[in-house]
Design an enzyme around this catalytic site. Sequence first.
Site, PDB file in Angstrom:
ATOM      1  N   HIS A 309     -23.116  -0.443  19.117  1.00 35.82           N
ATOM      2  CA  HIS A 309     -24.176  -1.080  19.879  1.00 35.82           C
ATOM      3  C   HIS A 309     -23.615  -1.486  21.231  1.00 35.82           C
ATOM      4  CE1 HIS A 309     -27.426  -3.786  20.965  1.00 35.82           C
ATOM      5  NE2 HIS A 309     -28.148  -3.151  20.053  1.00 35.82           N
ATOM      6  N   ASP A 367     -30.419  -0.038  12.643  1.00 37.05           N
ATOM      7  CA  ASP A 367     -30.974   1.216  12.130  1.00 37.05           C
ATOM      8  C   ASP A 367     -30.252   1.743  10.901  1.00 37.05           C
ATOM      9  OD1 ASP A 367     -32.994   1.551  14.092  1.00 37.05           O
ATOM     10  OD2 ASP A 367     -31.440   2.062  15.531  1.00 37.05           O
TER      11      ASP A 367
HETATM   12  N1  CMC Z   1     -19.872   7.132  16.153  1.00 39.06           N
HETATM   13  C1  CMC Z   1     -18.651   7.489  16.638  1.00 39.06           C
HETATM   14  N2  CMC Z   1     -18.143   7.008  17.787  1.00 39.06           N
HETATM   15  C2  CMC Z   1     -18.887   6.133  18.472  1.00 39.06           C
HETATM   16  C3  CMC Z   1     -20.154   5.710  18.033  1.00 39.06           C
HETATM   17  C4  CMC Z   1     -20.632   6.236  16.822  1.00 39.06           C
HETATM   18  N3  CMC Z   1     -21.840   5.873  16.348  1.00 39.06           N
HETATM   19  N4  CMC Z   1     -20.670   4.828  18.921  1.00 39.06           N
HETATM   20  C5  CMC Z   1     -19.759   4.709  19.885  1.00 39.06           C
HETATM   21  N5  CMC Z   1     -18.672   5.480  19.626  1.00 39.06           N
HETATM   22  C6  CMC Z   1     -17.439   5.570  20.402  1.00 39.06           C
HETATM   23  C7  CMC Z   1     -17.628   6.464  21.631  1.00 39.06           C
HETATM   24  O1  CMC Z   1     -17.273   7.789  21.371  1.00 39.06           O
HETATM   25  C8  CMC Z   1     -16.692   5.794  22.616  1.00 39.06           C
HETATM   26  O2  CMC Z   1     -15.365   6.163  22.283  1.00 39.06           O
HETATM   27  P1  CMC Z   1     -14.266   6.369  23.463  1.00 39.06           P
HETATM   28  O3  CMC Z   1     -14.090   5.009  24.070  1.00 39.06           O
HETATM   29  O4  CMC Z   1     -13.063   6.880  22.768  1.00 39.06           O
HETATM   30  O5  CMC Z   1     -14.857   7.360  24.428  1.00 39.06           O
HETATM   31  C9  CMC Z   1     -16.800   4.297  22.298  1.00 39.06           C
HETATM   32  O6  CMC Z   1     -17.170   4.258  20.918  1.00 39.06           O
HETATM   33  C10 CMC Z   1     -17.859   3.567  23.128  1.00 39.06           C
HETATM   34  O7  CMC Z   1     -19.087   4.275  23.031  1.00 39.06           O
HETATM   35  P2  CMC Z   1     -20.184   4.324  24.197  1.00 39.06           P
HETATM   36  O8  CMC Z   1     -21.048   5.517  23.999  1.00 39.06           O
HETATM   37  O9  CMC Z   1     -19.519   4.163  25.523  1.00 39.06           O
HETATM   38  O10 CMC Z   1     -21.001   2.993  23.892  1.00 39.06           O
HETATM   39  P3  CMC Z   1     -22.435   2.647  24.451  1.00 39.06           P
HETATM   40  O11 CMC Z   1     -22.514   1.172  24.502  1.00 39.06           O
HETATM   41  O12 CMC Z   1     -22.741   3.388  25.698  1.00 39.06           O
HETATM   42  O13 CMC Z   1     -23.419   3.229  23.309  1.00 39.06           O
HETATM   43  C11 CMC Z   1     -24.710   3.409  21.346  1.00 39.06           C
HETATM   44  C12 CMC Z   1     -24.007   2.461  22.327  1.00 39.06           C
HETATM   45  C13 CMC Z   1     -25.585   2.594  20.413  1.00 39.06           C
HETATM   46  C14 CMC Z   1     -25.627   4.379  22.128  1.00 39.06           C
HETATM   47  C15 CMC Z   1     -23.644   4.208  20.555  1.00 39.06           C
HETATM   48  O14 CMC Z   1     -22.836   3.320  19.819  1.00 39.06           O
HETATM   49  C16 CMC Z   1     -24.261   5.272  19.645  1.00 39.06           C
HETATM   50  O15 CMC Z   1     -24.526   6.390  20.111  1.00 39.06           O
HETATM   51  N6  CMC Z   1     -24.515   4.924  18.350  1.00 39.06           N
HETATM   52  C17 CMC Z   1     -25.176   5.841  17.434  1.00 39.06           C
HETATM   53  C18 CMC Z   1     -26.674   5.788  17.680  1.00 39.06           C
HETATM   54  C19 CMC Z   1     -27.290   4.519  17.142  1.00 39.06           C
HETATM   55  O16 CMC Z   1     -27.029   4.102  16.020  1.00 39.06           O
HETATM   56  N7  CMC Z   1     -28.182   3.927  17.964  1.00 39.06           N
HETATM   57  C20 CMC Z   1     -28.920   2.720  17.578  1.00 39.06           C
HETATM   58  C21 CMC Z   1     -28.555   1.538  18.427  1.00 39.06           C
HETATM   59  S1  CMC Z   1     -29.140  -0.031  17.767  1.00 39.06           S
HETATM   60  C22 CMC Z   1     -30.855   0.011  17.820  1.00 39.06           C
HETATM   61  C23 CMC Z   1     -31.455   0.314  19.132  1.00 39.06           C
HETATM   62  O17 CMC Z   1     -31.018  -0.153  20.171  1.00 39.06           O
HETATM   63  O18 CMC Z   1     -32.436   1.038  19.143  1.00 39.06           O
END
Ligand code: CMC
Length: 430
Positions: A309, A367
């Site tokens: 998140h 989720d």
């Molecule tokens: N699985 C594997 N690696 C992950 C995941 C994941 N679900 N989420 C983040 N990472 C890793 C990512 O690869 C990155 O690693 P590195 O630093 O080595 O490059 C690090 O963690 C930071 O990730 P980010 O993409 O920069 O983080 P963000 O804040 O931009 O993204 C997120 C947040 C929710 C989009 C992301 O965690 C994600 O894609 N999660 C899966 C989708 C999900 O469950 N979304 C629902 C969010 S909660 C409800 C809502 O808001 O609707």
Amino acid sequence: MSKDTVTLTDSASGKNVELPIVRGTMGPGVVDVRPLYASTSYFTYDPGYASTGSCKSAITYIDGDAGILLYRGYPIEQLAEKSTYLEVCYLLLHGELPTPQQMTDFETTIRRHTMVSESIRRFYDGFHYDAHPMAMMVATMGALSSFYHDSIDINDPQHRIISAHRLIAKMPTMASYAFKHSIGQPFLYPKNELSYCENFLHMMFSVPAEEYVPSPTFVRALELLLILHADHEQNASTSTVRLTGSSGANPFASIAAGIASLWGPSHGGANEAVIEMLEGIVESGQTIKEVIARAKDKDDSFRLMGFGHRVYKNYDPRAKIIRQMCHDLLKELNSENQPLFETAMELERVVLEDDFFIERKLYPNVDFYSGIIMKAMGIPTSMFTVMFALGRTVGWISHWKEMMEDPEMRIGRPRQIYTGHPRRDYPKTR
Ligand code: CMC
């Protein structure tokens, strides 16, 4: 608000600029960069807005490190235990819990706005039989803009509140129509003697030939799901609603934009993706270890859906509540979805012990478990994000209303770093 400042020094000119720190009632201070461009001709760069506060808001507070979520100051755990979804709607919209009389009046008002125009019903005939319900939601929400010419003046506080009531009341009806269209069943009219959640379940699962009587367990589970999804401050869809509304667009058009933003798998669409992932694991016989290895592989775009998140760097408090609800509901139902839940719990257990996820502070989010509950209630996977939209509508409209009442409101208009070609002349010959 305190009068602290930070001083920035421009190393090129040696000039200093003092920027005020603004503090809210809780949370970290915020550097007010509004004077920056005028005094230095620099502006700020923050793709994804991870370091940017876009507005002041008194609706929802999140402490992502501590895993705290408050609606109007009330902890989500207490609201989940003691409140109803409609009471939470009133709280988010008006700022205070209602008195008994205010609650009765609010419930009556919402009940009286549940029907949608027959013309909206006919919209659904135009959708392909396998249209995604979220596509229908975006379109029909936009279409609602065309029905209320007499009460859609965004500068009139009374019109704003009527629009809010219409949105909260009509969302269940429209969500059920999207579902009924996708399975080819006749649409049901709302029944005003039922509660908000009972009515939604009635419109989803009754057919003209047979009445569906929802179990109190399902009604309570739905109340809880909607409460937990009701608001989450400036997430992508809420920011989209604010940005859209900031140009003066009407609330229905603004919320159609919010629904579109919610649809993506990084946001509300994740609940659908989680179930697909869990079912994939159960059906393929893949081991949890293999799935986790894929999620960690930089050359693989696969991510563990339902984990991570932008704001929570701790267990999402909503996920904790949903996990418990999932446990209780499946036990009570003796549900066939038990293997999915067990897979989810095992995945969570392994992830929380894995260094990759520990270092990146990736915990289950809202989720991760919500889809298992919805599946147990008979709600199909393609409707999961619609359910999120149903709960979040009150958050969107509360933020839109707050923005419209904010004297600092201006059209949202970010800047950019231009990386294109410098000025050049059109060729004399081509
Ligand atoms: N699985 C594997 N690696 C992950 C995941 C994941 N679900 N989420 C983040 N990472 C890793 C990512 O690869 C990155 O690693 P590195 O630093 O080595 O490059 C690090 O963690 C930071 O990730 P980010 O993409 O920069 O983080 P963000 O804040 O931009 O993204 C997120 C947040 C929710 C989009 C992301 O965690 C994600 O894609 N999660 C899966 C989708 C999900 O469950 N979304 C629902 C969010 S909660 C409800 C809502 O808001 O609707």
